[in-house]
Enzyme design. Structure first.
Site, PDB file in Angstrom:
ATOM      1  N   SER A 150     -80.931   2.030  50.275  1.00 19.08           N
ATOM      2  CA  SER A 150     -81.541   1.414  51.016  1.00 19.08           C
ATOM      3  C   SER A 150     -79.945  -0.207  50.733  1.00 19.08           C
ATOM      4  O   SER A 150     -79.625  -0.834  50.233  1.00 19.08           O
ATOM      5  CB  SER A 150     -82.491   0.418  49.577  1.00 19.08           C
ATOM      6  OG  SER A 150     -82.909  -1.123  49.760  1.00 19.08           O
ATOM      7  N   GLY A 151     -80.744  -0.930  51.845  1.00 19.09           N
ATOM      8  CA  GLY A 151     -79.809  -2.588  52.355  1.00 19.09           C
ATOM      9  C   GLY A 151     -79.503  -3.138  50.991  1.00 19.09           C
ATOM     10  O   GLY A 151     -79.005  -3.493  50.957  1.00 19.09           O
ATOM     11  N   SER A 152     -80.774  -3.828  50.809  1.00 17.53           N
ATOM     12  CA  SER A 152     -81.171  -5.143  49.759  1.00 17.53           C
ATOM     13  C   SER A 152     -80.832  -4.291  48.462  1.00 17.53           C
ATOM     14  O   SER A 152     -79.915  -5.491  47.544  1.00 17.53           O
ATOM     15  CB  SER A 152     -82.415  -5.436  49.860  1.00 17.53           C
ATOM     16  OG  SER A 152     -83.642  -4.338  49.740  1.00 17.53           O
ATOM     17  N   GLY A 178     -82.321  -4.533  54.515  1.00 14.81           N
ATOM     18  CA  GLY A 178     -81.210  -3.795  55.215  1.00 14.81           C
ATOM     19  C   GLY A 178     -81.295  -2.678  56.114  1.00 14.81           C
ATOM     20  O   GLY A 178     -81.427  -2.691  57.147  1.00 14.81           O
TER      21      GLY A 178
END
Length: 349
Positions: free
Chosen positions: A91-93, A259
């Site tokens: 996960s980007g965030s 993200g």
């Protein structure tokens, strides 16, 4: 009365999505890799995810990231991601929030200017570049997972909506990508509930009709994500912007654009020939927050053209706290949690 149990947390957010970073209170998990430890947590200790994402401690819109010792010597810290849909491998965030938390907690000492280090996610090593100005973490750039288009402009009949055109990208999870305007949305905040209902119907229909298989991971379960795409505006020769909204099944519209949602958009734009390596896309959320994805190149994996990319965003620390877990509380479910609590905290039988 049961013994009180405590977990140490750093609450953060990136783009509005709250990530609770668990920095203490959990025993080391079995497993030779962070991916193996994620599987153990998922299969034998899901109580931690449920405790921190359900009432009275949390809500489904949050995420949880458990810090664990890295198993790869190239990484400083490992982390396991937990969301309402389960255990995404990336996960980007959450990566932006985790990188900020390890810097702000001193697990990785801050250095003025730009510094680079690696984290170990369940998907593998992640390169982090942090921008630190006057002791403040102003931005995190992390490697997005290699992303590709699995399905381009398929059609499905959705009860209550009619025929819906969608594409599917893999960017850390399988994403349905739909045109917001075709579904009657402008991607404003007052549409949030209607967006969630619409996405729920589409995802349910896709899940009922078909599954998806990754070229190396195989079957990764039912499609869990949907990304609403607004019109793309070109704001410079190599810079684009688009309003966006990401849905996580069941029922959650993310505060940020995410993200992995941004990586999925880059894969689609490349597939359609509208961007080149070095181009950037800023996705803008219902809350006017944004992430910037950069398309850095491609490589071929079998029949798939895989898009390499990075995601840049800023995370803010909201709180540093101890969560007190009282298993006598009728609203607290301690099942699936006792055996992973740090030594000296185990509740009596």
């Amino acid at each position: 009365m049961s013994q009180e149990l405590t977990l140490q947390l750093i609450d953060t957010h990136a783009g509005g999505d709250v990530s609770r970073i668990v920095v203490g209170g959990i025993e080391p998990l079995p497993g030779a890799t962070v991916r193996d430890q994620m599987h153990y947590l998922r299969d034998d200790a899901d109580g931690l995810r449920r405790l921190l994402l359900e009432e009275p401690y949390g809500i489904a819109e949050m995420s949880v990231d458990l810090l664990v010792p890295a198993t790869d010597p190239a990484a400083e810290v490992g982390y396991i991601i937990m969301e309402v849909m389960g255990y995404p491998i990336y996960s980007g965030s959450n990566t932006i929030c985790t990188a900020t938390a390890v810097l702000e907690s001193g697990l990785v000492p801050k250095q003025e200017g730009r510094q680079r280090f690696k984290l170990e996610s369940p998907a593998g090593l992640v390169q982090i570049e942090a921008l630190v100005e006057n002791g403040v973490v102003e931005a995190i750039t992390c490697g997005g997972l290699p992303s590709y288009i699995d399905t381009y402009r398929a059609s499905i009949h959705v009860p209550g909506l009619g025929d819906v055109t969608y594409s599917v990208a893999y960017s850390g999870g399988f994403y349905a990508l739909v045109d917001a305007a075709e579904l009657g949305f402008h991607l404003n905040r007052d549409e949030e509930r209607e967006l969630a209902d619409c996405a729920h119907r589409i995802v349910e229909a896709i899940q009922a009709e078909r599954g998806f298989s990754h070229y190396t991971l195989g079957d990764v379960g039912p499609l869990p994500f949907l990304h609403f795409m607004g019109p793309v505006e070109q704001v410079a020769d190599d810079f684009y912007r688009s309003r966006s909204a990401t849905y996580v099944h069941p029922g959650v519209i993310c505060r940020s654009t995410t993200g992995t949602g941004t990586s999925a958009r880059l894969a689609l734009m490349h597939h359609e020939g509208s961007i080149e390596p070095g181009d950037k896309l800023e996705t803008v959320s219902l809350r006017e927050t944004g992430f910037i994805g950069e398309f850095t190149g491609t490589r071929q994996k079998g029949t798939h053209t895989v898009v390499e990319n990075t995601i840049t965003g800023k995370s803010y620390v909201l709180a540093r706290s101890d969560i007190v877990v009282n298993c006598d509380d009728p609203l607290v479910a301690c099942a699936g949690l006792h055996h992973i609590l740090s030594a000296g905290q185990a509740a009596p039988d």
